[in-house]
Each structure stands twice: as C-alpha cells, then as structure tokens.
Scaffold this motif. Structure first.
Motif, PDB file in Angstrom:
ATOM      1  N   ASN A 153     -16.519   4.979  26.059  1.00 31.32           N
ATOM      2  CA  ASN A 153     -17.741   4.186  25.921  1.00 31.32           C
ATOM      3  C   ASN A 153     -18.227   4.288  24.482  1.00 31.32           C
ATOM      4  O   ASN A 153     -17.637   4.990  23.675  1.00 31.32           O
ATOM      5  N   ARG A 154     -19.285   3.587  24.186  1.00 32.09           N
ATOM      6  CA  ARG A 154     -19.765   3.479  22.802  1.00 32.09           C
ATOM      7  C   ARG A 154     -20.105   4.851  22.204  1.00 32.09           C
ATOM      8  O   ARG A 154     -19.962   5.080  21.014  1.00 32.09           O
ATOM      9  N   LEU A 155     -20.594   5.750  23.047  1.00 35.54           N
ATOM     10  CA  LEU A 155     -21.021   7.045  22.521  1.00 35.54           C
ATOM     11  C   LEU A 155     -19.934   8.108  22.622  1.00 35.54           C
ATOM     12  O   LEU A 155     -20.163   9.252  22.245  1.00 35.54           O
ATOM     13  N   ALA A 156     -18.782   7.740  23.119  1.00 35.61           N
ATOM     14  CA  ALA A 156     -17.681   8.705  23.199  1.00 35.61           C
ATOM     15  C   ALA A 156     -17.168   8.986  21.801  1.00 35.61           C
ATOM     16  O   ALA A 156     -16.897   8.074  21.028  1.00 35.61           O
ATOM     17  N   THR A 157     -17.038  10.239  21.483  1.00 35.19           N
ATOM     18  CA  THR A 157     -16.720  10.603  20.110  1.00 35.19           C
ATOM     19  C   THR A 157     -15.239  10.532  19.789  1.00 35.19           C
ATOM     20  O   THR A 157     -14.871  10.398  18.630  1.00 35.19           O
ATOM     21  N   GLU A 158     -14.366  10.623  20.780  1.00 35.06           N
ATOM     22  CA  GLU A 158     -12.939  10.579  20.489  1.00 35.06           C
ATOM     23  C   GLU A 158     -12.421   9.163  20.665  1.00 35.06           C
ATOM     24  O   GLU A 158     -12.619   8.539  21.709  1.00 35.06           O
ATOM     25  N   GLN A 159     -11.745   8.678  19.645  1.00 34.31           N
ATOM     26  CA  GLN A 159     -11.083   7.388  19.714  1.00 34.31           C
ATOM     27  C   GLN A 159      -9.586   7.628  19.806  1.00 34.31           C
ATOM     28  O   GLN A 159      -9.033   8.455  19.084  1.00 34.31           O
ATOM     29  N   PHE A 160      -8.948   6.892  20.702  1.00 35.83           N
ATOM     30  CA  PHE A 160      -7.511   7.020  20.940  1.00 35.83           C
ATOM     31  C   PHE A 160      -6.819   5.819  20.294  1.00 35.83           C
ATOM     32  O   PHE A 160      -7.128   4.682  20.628  1.00 35.83           O
ATOM     33  N   PHE A 161      -5.905   6.119  19.410  1.00 30.69           N
ATOM     34  CA  PHE A 161      -5.263   5.073  18.628  1.00 30.69           C
ATOM     35  C   PHE A 161      -3.916   4.668  19.210  1.00 30.69           C
ATOM     36  O   PHE A 161      -3.162   5.499  19.729  1.00 30.69           O
ATOM     37  N   GLY A 162      -3.601   3.383  19.052  1.00 31.28           N
ATOM     38  CA  GLY A 162      -2.266   2.897  19.309  1.00 31.28           C
ATOM     39  C   GLY A 162      -1.362   3.150  18.110  1.00 31.28           C
ATOM     40  O   GLY A 162      -1.820   3.636  17.069  1.00 31.28           O
ATOM     41  N   PRO A 163      -0.091   2.797  18.227  1.00 24.98           N
ATOM     42  CA  PRO A 163       0.869   3.049  17.139  1.00 24.98           C
ATOM     43  C   PRO A 163       0.755   2.055  15.997  1.00 24.98           C
ATOM     44  O   PRO A 163       1.335   2.278  14.928  1.00 24.98           O
ATOM     45  N   GLY A 164       0.012   0.960  16.202  1.00 23.21           N
ATOM     46  CA  GLY A 164      -0.182  -0.003  15.135  1.00 23.21           C
ATOM     47  C   GLY A 164       0.831  -1.136  15.140  1.00 23.21           C
ATOM     48  O   GLY A 164       1.907  -1.048  15.734  1.00 23.21           O
ATOM     49  N   THR A 165       0.443  -2.213  14.468  1.00 20.86           N
ATOM     50  CA  THR A 165       1.335  -3.329  14.179  1.00 20.86           C
ATOM     51  C   THR A 165       1.477  -3.431  12.670  1.00 20.86           C
ATOM     52  O   THR A 165       0.471  -3.565  11.963  1.00 20.86           O
ATOM     53  N   ARG A 166       2.724  -3.330  12.202  1.00 21.03           N
ATOM     54  CA  ARG A 166       2.958  -3.468  10.754  1.00 21.03           C
ATOM     55  C   ARG A 166       3.148  -4.940  10.441  1.00 21.03           C
ATOM     56  O   ARG A 166       4.111  -5.556  10.916  1.00 21.03           O
ATOM     57  N   LEU A 167       2.234  -5.503   9.669  1.00 21.64           N
ATOM     58  CA  LEU A 167       2.288  -6.911   9.290  1.00 21.64           C
ATOM     59  C   LEU A 167       2.760  -7.035   7.851  1.00 21.64           C
ATOM     60  O   LEU A 167       2.187  -6.409   6.953  1.00 21.64           O
ATOM     61  N   THR A 168       3.786  -7.828   7.661  1.00 14.51           N
ATOM     62  CA  THR A 168       4.287  -8.123   6.319  1.00 14.51           C
ATOM     63  C   THR A 168       4.213  -9.614   6.087  1.00 14.51           C
ATOM     64  O   THR A 168       4.767 -10.396   6.868  1.00 14.51           O
ATOM     65  N   VAL A 169       3.489 -10.001   5.047  1.00 14.37           N
ATOM     66  CA  VAL A 169       3.346 -11.404   4.693  1.00 14.37           C
ATOM     67  C   VAL A 169       4.173 -11.677   3.441  1.00 14.37           C
ATOM     68  O   VAL A 169       3.916 -11.084   2.380  1.00 14.37           O
ATOM     69  N   LEU A 170       5.168 -12.525   3.599  1.00 11.48           N
ATOM     70  CA  LEU A 170       6.073 -12.810   2.462  1.00 11.48           C
ATOM     71  C   LEU A 170       5.543 -13.935   1.579  1.00 11.48           C
ATOM     72  O   LEU A 170       4.816 -14.814   2.052  1.00 11.48           O
TER      73      LEU A 170
ATOM     74  N   ASN B  44       6.159  -4.727  14.826  1.00 10.39           N
ATOM     75  CA  ASN B  44       6.365  -5.248  13.481  1.00 10.39           C
ATOM     76  C   ASN B  44       6.272  -6.759  13.510  1.00 10.39           C
ATOM     77  O   ASN B  44       6.741  -7.387  14.465  1.00 10.39           O
ATOM     78  N   LYS B  45       5.678  -7.322  12.467  1.00  9.17           N
ATOM     79  CA  LYS B  45       5.575  -8.776  12.359  1.00  9.17           C
ATOM     80  C   LYS B  45       5.768  -9.163  10.897  1.00  9.17           C
ATOM     81  O   LYS B  45       5.059  -8.681  10.023  1.00  9.17           O
ATOM     82  N   VAL B  46       6.769 -10.012  10.674  1.00  8.88           N
ATOM     83  CA  VAL B  46       6.993 -10.555   9.341  1.00  8.88           C
ATOM     84  C   VAL B  46       6.677 -12.041   9.406  1.00  8.88           C
ATOM     85  O   VAL B  46       7.182 -12.746  10.290  1.00  8.88           O
ATOM     86  N   THR B  47       5.849 -12.502   8.509  1.00  8.76           N
ATOM     87  CA  THR B  47       5.457 -13.903   8.525  1.00  8.76           C
ATOM     88  C   THR B  47       5.417 -14.451   7.106  1.00  8.76           C
ATOM     89  O   THR B  47       5.462 -13.702   6.127  1.00  8.76           O
ATOM     90  N   GLU B  48       5.373 -15.748   7.021  1.00  8.53           N
ATOM     91  CA  GLU B  48       5.289 -16.391   5.713  1.00  8.53           C
ATOM     92  C   GLU B  48       3.835 -16.679   5.373  1.00  8.53           C
ATOM     93  O   GLU B  48       3.018 -16.977   6.253  1.00  8.53           O
ATOM     94  N   LYS B  49       3.540 -16.614   4.105  1.00 12.07           N
ATOM     95  CA  LYS B  49       2.202 -16.930   3.617  1.00 12.07           C
ATOM     96  C   LYS B  49       1.760 -18.281   4.168  1.00 12.07           C
ATOM     97  O   LYS B  49       2.513 -19.241   4.174  1.00 12.07           O
ATOM     98  N   GLY B  50       0.514 -18.296   4.673  1.00 11.05           N
ATOM     99  CA  GLY B  50      -0.047 -19.527   5.200  1.00 11.05           C
ATOM    100  C   GLY B  50       0.062 -19.693   6.699  1.00 11.05           C
ATOM    101  O   GLY B  50      -0.625 -20.541   7.294  1.00 11.05           O
ATOM    102  N   LYS B  51       0.918 -18.886   7.338  1.00  9.81           N
ATOM    103  CA  LYS B  51       1.080 -18.961   8.779  1.00  9.81           C
ATOM    104  C   LYS B  51      -0.035 -18.172   9.470  1.00  9.81           C
ATOM    105  O   LYS B  51      -0.642 -17.281   8.891  1.00  9.81           O
ATOM    106  N   ASP B  52      -0.285 -18.486  10.747  1.00 11.71           N
ATOM    107  CA  ASP B  52      -1.236 -17.724  11.563  1.00 11.71           C
ATOM    108  C   ASP B  52      -0.482 -16.667  12.361  1.00 11.71           C
ATOM    109  O   ASP B  52       0.662 -16.884  12.772  1.00 11.71           O
ATOM    110  N   VAL B  53      -1.138 -15.514  12.581  1.00 10.81           N
ATOM    111  CA  VAL B  53      -0.530 -14.473  13.403  1.00 10.81           C
ATOM    112  C   VAL B  53      -1.546 -13.956  14.415  1.00 10.81           C
ATOM    113  O   VAL B  53      -2.751 -13.989  14.174  1.00 10.81           O
ATOM    114  N   GLU B  54      -1.028 -13.496  15.546  1.00 11.40           N
ATOM    115  CA  GLU B  54      -1.849 -12.872  16.582  1.00 11.40           C
ATOM    116  C   GLU B  54      -1.310 -11.487  16.873  1.00 11.40           C
ATOM    117  O   GLU B  54      -0.109 -11.311  17.107  1.00 11.40           O
TER     118      GLU B  54
END
Lengths: 114, 113
Positions: free
Chosen positions: A97-114, A10-20
C-alpha cells in the motif's frame, strides 16, 4: 510467491517508434511505481499508481511518456516517438500500500533506441 | 536539485574487510532510510533499513548508522564477502510527501577474494 514481472526483458527499437512496457505487480499490491535507470542519471522516479489512479506523475520526463494501470494490477508504460536519450532500463516496483516502506522491484526492461 | 548524495561511487575491498558507504540527504521530511542492493541484470532489493528514532540497526553483517542532526546515514558491511559484490543504493523515503524512493547515485562494491 511470484514477484514483480516485467516484459519484454529487452526491447530494441528505432528512433521515432512507439514502445509499450508491461509490469505485473505482486498480487494484492495496491501501490505501483515506475523508475528509470540510466548511466549518468542513476535511478529516477517516473510515476506512482495507487490502485488505478496516478496521484504522482511528476517524474515523467516529457509528454511522450504515459502510463496506465487497469484492474488495480497490470501497468503499461508507453513511450511515443522514442528518442535515443530514452535508452535505459525501466524498472517497475510494487508495495502492499502507499505507506508500505518496502518496494519490490521487477528485473526491468532494457530499452535500446537506435 | 540533488536531494541525496552517496559516496563513494566505487569501492574495492578485500575479503574479510569492512565496506562503508555513506549517504547525505537534504529533505527533512524523509522518515525511513533504506539501503537497496542490486546485482547485474536484477532489480534493486531491500537490504536493511532504519527509522529515525534509532541511531543504529544491525542485521547480521550489515549495520546502518544514522545521524539525524547531520542528515547522514551509512551502511557498514562487516567481514565483506565476494558475494556482496553489487551496487548499493541509499533511497530515503517519506510517507508524508509522496511515496517514491529517492535514490542516491549508487556505489559499486567489489570484494576481492
């Protein structure tokens, strides 16, 4: 074995800030993808890496968004001067690889910009 | 341009019932047709997929039906269980025109006990 990991969760940031946002793909996977999941927009493609190069950046919504991948492994998605409309869950996926049909996903990063 | 249209947006079924989710696509370059399942707080995970050279594929309680001429494919969940409650996405893929998944809008399935 270990799956795709993302940080922070999770990442909460203020409008105008940079995030990685960081993605660690499954070891040995050469293809890496970033997607964004938001209400009203569903799941949308952002960028694709094959090794360290990005042959498809067509989904990046503006020049405030950039991504890099180093050592054929870790990837970082950077959003500069964040806006409220950037609020979403950012998902990373990898495939063997590029032609592999299954993609494995991570749990994600929830970004909230206030 | 909406390349992939999924329906319904939400679905409520009783335990033991059949859940059916549909997906229509436009891009004839798609050559792999997966369904992904997503639980809250998790990333999507591949559930079942089909190649266009067959019309149906079954894995346990899950079946994909594929109609190439109509450019449609569907997911059938037999004997639906409360543990199947999740969001389902069709996400066709093309190996010749980029490696991205093109996601449908998603279907939120609720299976009542």
């Amino acid at each position: 074995g270990a799956g795709v990991s993302q940080s922070p969760s999770n990442k909460v940031t203020e409008k105008g800030k940079d995030v990685e946002l960081r993605c660690d793909p499954i070891s040995g996977h050469t293809a890496l993808y970033w997607y964004r999941q938001s209400l009203g927009q569903g799941l949308e493609f952002l960028i694709y890496f094959q090794g360290n190069s990005a042959p498809d950046k067509s989904g990046l919504p503006s020049d405030r968004f950039s991504a890099e991948r180093t050592g054929g492994s870790v990837s970082t998605l950077t959003i500069q001067r964040t806006q409220q409309e950037d609020s979403a869950v950012y998902l990373c996926a990898s495939s063997s690889n590029r032609l592999a049909t299954e993609q494995f996903f991570g749990p994600g990063t929830r970004l909230t910009v206030l | 341009q909406q390349q992939v249209k999924q329906s319904p947006q939400s679905l409520i079924v009783q335990k033991g019932g059949i859940s059916i989710i549909n997906c229509a696509y436009e891009n004839t370059a798609f050559d792999y047709f997966p369904w992904y399942q997503q639980f809250p707080g998790k990333g999507p995970a591949l559930l079942i997929a089909i190649r266009p050279d067959v019309s149906e594929k079954k894995e346990g309680r899950f079946t994909i039906s594929f109609n190439k001429s109509a450019k449609q494919f569907s997911l059938h969940i037999m004997d639906s269980q409360p543990g199947d409650s999740a969001t389902y996405f069709c996400a066709p893929w093309s190996g010749t025109s980029g490696s991205r998944l093109t996601f449908g809008e998603g279907t939120q399935l609720t299976v009542n006990p």
